[in-house]
Scaffold this active site. Structure first.
Site, PDB file in Angstrom:
ATOM      1  CG  LEU A 147      -1.941  -1.087   1.404  1.00 16.49           C
ATOM      2  CD1 LEU A 147      -2.689  -0.893   2.723  1.00 16.49           C
ATOM      3  CD2 LEU A 147      -2.907  -1.096   0.238  1.00 16.49           C
ATOM      4  CG  ASP A 148       0.423   4.259  -2.905  1.00 16.79           C
ATOM      5  OD1 ASP A 148       1.283   3.494  -3.378  1.00 16.79           O
ATOM      6  OD2 ASP A 148      -0.503   4.755  -3.575  1.00 16.79           O
ATOM      7  CE  LYS A 149       5.208   8.975   4.820  1.00 16.55           C
ATOM      8  NZ  LYS A 149       6.224  10.053   4.688  1.00 16.55           N
TER       9      LYS A 149
END
Length: 336
Positions: A147-149
């Site tokens: 998942l993106d940050k």
């Protein structure tokens, strides 16, 4: 960008090296890159220039120095952020499920999944290495998807190599169901369900972004997302997104392509609004057959506080029971 070579410290390591016939006549920096592969050649050049390398007992300060078969040397390795990236760190995780084979975590927004420039520590990977010893023996500590940050929500992580290999296969075969909730700009128009099938690749005009691309002209991969309107607001929409492929930034790119960039997603045209300073995206539902036992498993992660507050400000409601019913198998014809 390579970091500056660190000054000698208590963690410095003096490592001997020898030059065999295969390296005879090579530049010193090139030979060291063969002997010390965990450090980049440009970083080794910095160490040479700073006097950290001796050959046959004498300091050598030029990376271009030619080595000879039989040369014996020593290099003082000074830790870099990269070399320390894969270390255990006692970071608390919200573990939704765990057994001997895998765990499911609810990742908060702001937690980076894997070390990278700008985030060499404090990542999910560092936390996994501290959580169980076997993680060090797995590629990426068992991480099989990311998942993106600034995206919150559910991730599955392997605890054994056999489980990891099986999960990778399942994700590639699209037998892992991943569903997201997103708050986006501009009211939704048209049918409540929209299937976006548009290939994604590196944006040819901005290499920091992904984009919908023409595969005849630019490299990319097919990508498919089904979008379901949950509620409309005066300034935007609350959407459920079902992934059918797993491309980098897929939902963010497809939502922007559909004319609805996410709140807080400046990279793809979304402005901050309703208090959202990060992209308004949450991995809310994860389902799969256990890769070892075959048991059907499904998990959901509550919408985090910042996203709930944004919904409230826009006059939208989040009713978890209604949402669960709306995406029960057969409710909308999806197969995933």
């Amino acid at each position: 960008m390579e970091p500056d070579a660190a000054e000698p410290g208590p963690d410095a390591e003096a490592r001997p090296f020898a030059i065999d016939a295969g390296l005879h006549g090579q530049r010193l920096d090139r030979a060291l890159a063969e002997r010390v592969p965990e450090f980049s050649r440009s970083y080794l050049q910095q160490l040479i220039e700073r006097g950290a390398v001796r050959v046959n007992g004498k300091p050598v300060g030029k990376p271009s120095h030619k080595v000879k078969v039989g040369d014996a040397g020593e290099i003082e390795l000074r830790p870099t952020p990269q070399s320390q990236a894969f270390r255990p760190e006692p970071i608390a995780l919200d573990v939704v499920f765990e057994d001997a084979h895998l765990l499911v975590v609810d990742k908060p927004a702001g937690l980076v999944v894997h070390p990278a420039p700008g985030n060499w520590s404090g990542t999910l990977l560092n936390a996994l290495l501290a959580r169980h010893d076997d993680a060090a023996n797995l590629p990426r500590a068992g991480i099989v998807h990311r998942l993106d940050k600034d995206t919150s929500g559910l991730m599955v992580v392997a605890r054994t190599r056999a489980t990891m290999d099986r999960l990778v296969q399942m994700i590639a075969a699209r037998s892992v169901s991943r569903e997201y909730l997103a708050l986006a700009h501009r009211p939704w128009e048209g049918p409540a369900t929209r299937h976006v099938e548009a290939p994604i690749g590196r944006d040819p005009r901005n290499r920091l972004r992904m984009a919908v691309v023409d595969l005849a002209r630019h490299p990319g991969k097919p990508a498919a997302t089904t979008l379901h309107l949950l509620q409309n607001a005066e300034r935007g929409c609350w959407v459920r997104a079902v992934l059918h492929t797993g491309r980098t930034h897929q939902i963010r790119v497809h939502m922007a392509h559909a004319g609805h960039p996410l709140l807080g997603d400046a990279l793809y045209g979304g402005a901050s609004d309703a208090g959202m300073e990060r992209q308004a995206l949450h991995a809310a539902h994860l389902a799969f057959a256990h890769p070892v036992t075959g048991r059907e498993m499904a998990f959901r992660a509550p919408v985090p506080a910042d996203l709930r507050e944004a919904l409230r400000r826009w006059g939208l409601r989040y009713n978890e029971t209604e949402w669960l019913m709306s995406h029960a198998p057969g409710a909308d014809g999806d197969t995933h």
